[in-house]
Design an enzyme around this catalytic site. Structure first.
Site, PDB file in Angstrom:
ATOM      1  N   ASP A 118      -1.850   5.846  -6.420  1.00  0.00           N
ATOM      2  CA  ASP A 118      -2.171   4.943  -5.318  1.00  0.00           C
ATOM      3  C   ASP A 118      -2.322   3.500  -5.778  1.00  0.00           C
ATOM      4  O   ASP A 118      -3.188   3.192  -6.593  1.00  0.00           O
ATOM      5  CB  ASP A 118      -3.480   5.429  -4.662  1.00  0.00           C
ATOM      6  CG  ASP A 118      -3.884   4.575  -3.476  1.00  0.00           C
ATOM      7  OD1 ASP A 118      -2.997   4.095  -2.752  1.00  0.00           O
ATOM      8  OD2 ASP A 118      -5.100   4.395  -3.272  1.00  0.00           O
ATOM      9  N   ASP A 176       0.817  -1.208   0.000  1.00  0.00           N
ATOM     10  CA  ASP A 176       0.000   0.000   0.000  1.00  0.00           C
ATOM     11  C   ASP A 176       0.850   1.257   0.000  1.00  0.00           C
ATOM     12  O   ASP A 176       1.568   1.530   0.962  1.00  0.00           O
ATOM     13  CB  ASP A 176      -0.907  -0.022   1.241  1.00  0.00           C
ATOM     14  CG  ASP A 176      -1.912   1.120   1.210  1.00  0.00           C
ATOM     15  OD1 ASP A 176      -2.140   1.672   0.117  1.00  0.00           O
ATOM     16  OD2 ASP A 176      -2.456   1.453   2.273  1.00  0.00           O
TER      17      ASP A 176
END
Ligand SMILES: *[C@@H]1O[C@H](CO)[C@@H](O)[C@H](O)[C@H]1NC(C)=O
Ligand SMILES: *[C@@H]1O[C@H](CO)[C@@H](O)[C@H](O)[C@H]1NC(C)=O
Length: 418
Positions: free
Chosen positions: A290, A110
């Protein structure tokens, strides 16, 4: 220490020289090239449908809302982090060893959060290298959370690369994580602030920070390669710590400074504008890159322009935009203009892999678009998310040392895979 400096020498024979030269010249340096570096981690993409149909849009939109809510100036909001794991639907997973002998954990990679933690599924196994700090840790994500205790332990990445005394969270409880063990957080350090309950102003060095401080890598940089995938589970991604893997991209890496606009600036935020064909649908504004978002989310006004320009209709079942084969043939380039560079998604890159339609509750013969609605209008400091469906077409570099993000084309940029 001797071992780690040896690693440096073996791994970066040219890097130190390059770094020295660039520092001496005091110019904006580019990350070092790491060819066949052992500091790489394979990442696998996984869609898990055993819990039912994946609601991609719900996953991405609730994540986006959580990301936007981070204020950066209050302990409470800092604790509200970034990732959403709805039914563990879509994950990009790396295998990370913790302890000695190491237990392997499957962790979500992440870029939008920065705590690394284990124990959601496979329980933490203490070994002689485990040190309980006694500090309570807690992170609340979009629709999941974990709380537990912060340990330090030996962390092994890839084939035997070892970080000593890495701070990791050990979950006592977690929600929203099934089939994965936790997260390897490679976002900015500031996102860890407020996560140690009793030390709200303390940050926790990330895995990348420690690789640097322990002399294993020479710059705080992560290069990420994803490739388009058309199967449920596919190990076709790669993280490179300390530099970039030149075998994974074509052409030249171009960099853009991290944006100064909040809240995008708390993440891997950049300024960009977006055009569909020759029409500007989003004027230059701040947003983020992201890995934890699957779709490409645009501020509602830009999304509406895209929808209208493509003639797409909203598919009630999936929440995605749907187009006919005729509209697909007429799709124009979707251009992401970053500084003086333009990154173009072809028509094929704008659609969800048709072989995976069933996994998102779609109809096999339909064509769904990967561009969707951020859920809020532009002008709020985080107006787009270039998610995985963008990153599988461009190599990306997350460069803390030079406060920049880089992109390059790859062999898959224009490939017809979907
Ligand atoms: C898939 O998700 C279900 C529940 O949503 C979970 O029980 C299962 O362990 C997951 N499987 C994998 C391989 O992640
Ligand atoms: C990004 O855009 C904002 C708002 O227009 C501007 O203030 C800033 O200088 C731009 N560049 C960077 C690197 O933040």
């Amino acid at each position: 220490m001797i071992l780690t400096s040896q690693y440096s020498l073996i791994m970066f024979p040219a890097a130190s020289l390059l770094t020295t030269l660039l520092l001496a010249l005091s110019i904006a340096a580019s990350p070092v090239e790491v060819r066949n570096s052992p500091v790489t981690l394979p990442i696998a993409r996984r869609l898990n449908t055993s819990g039912g149909t994946i609601n991609l849009l719900q996953h991405d939109q609730s994540r986006a809302a959580a990301l936007k809510s981070f204020k950066g100036d209050s302990t409470l909001s800092r604790r509200t982090g970034s990732i959403t794991v709805t039914n563990d639907a879509v994950g990009y997973i790396a295998e990370v060893g913790v302890g000695s002998p190491a237990t392997n954990y499957y962790l979500i990679v992440d870029t939008g959060s920065s705590n690394t933690w284990v124990g959601a599924d496979t329980k933490y196994v203490k070994t002689s290298t485990s040190v309980d700090t006694g500090d309570a840790v807690e992170v609340t994500y979009g629709s999941g959370s974990f709380s537990g205790t912060e340990y330090t332990d030996t962390v092994t990445l890839g084939s035997g690369l070892t970080i000593t005394a890495q701070s990791i969270g050990v979950a006592a409880t977690s929600t929203g994580f099934t089939g994965v063990d936790g997260i390897i957080g490679i976002g900015p350090l500031i996102l860890t602030e407020g996560t140690l309950t009793n030390y709200p102003d303390t940050t926790i060095p990330t895995v990348t920070d420690n690789l640097y401080s322990q002399g294993i890598i020479s710059e705080i940089v992560v290069g990420i390669s994803f490739e388009p995938t058309t199967t449920e589970s596919d190990a076709n991604g790669e993280l490179t710590f300390g530099g970039v893997d030149a075998t994974k991209y074509t052409g030249t890496l171009a960099y853009t400074p991290l944006t100064t606009t909040a809240p995008a600036s708390y993440y891997w935020g950049i300024n960009e504008s977006i055009t569909y064909g020759t029409t500007t649908i989003l004027a230059e504004t701040a947003g983020i890159v992201d890995t934890g978002t699957t779709l490409i989310l645009l501020a509602s006004n830009a999304y509406a322009e895209y929808k209208s320009a493509t003639g797409a209709t909203l598919d009630a079942t999936t929440g995605l935009l749907r187009i006919t084969t005729t509209q697909y043939s007429a799709l124009k380039a979707l251009n992401f203009v970053v500084g003086s560079n333009t990154y173009t998604l072809t028509a094929n890159a704008q659609i969800w892999p048709r072989s995976l339609n069933a996994y998102i509750g779609g109809t096999t013969s339909y064509i769904y678009l990967v561009v969707n609605d951020l859920g809020t209008p532009s002008g709020e400091g985080l107006d787009f998310i270039n998610g995985y469906t963008f990153l599988e077409r461009f190599y990306s570099v997350f460069d803390t040392t030079h406060s920049q993000v880089g992109f390059a084309t790859t062999a898959y940029t224009d490939a017809t895979t979907n």
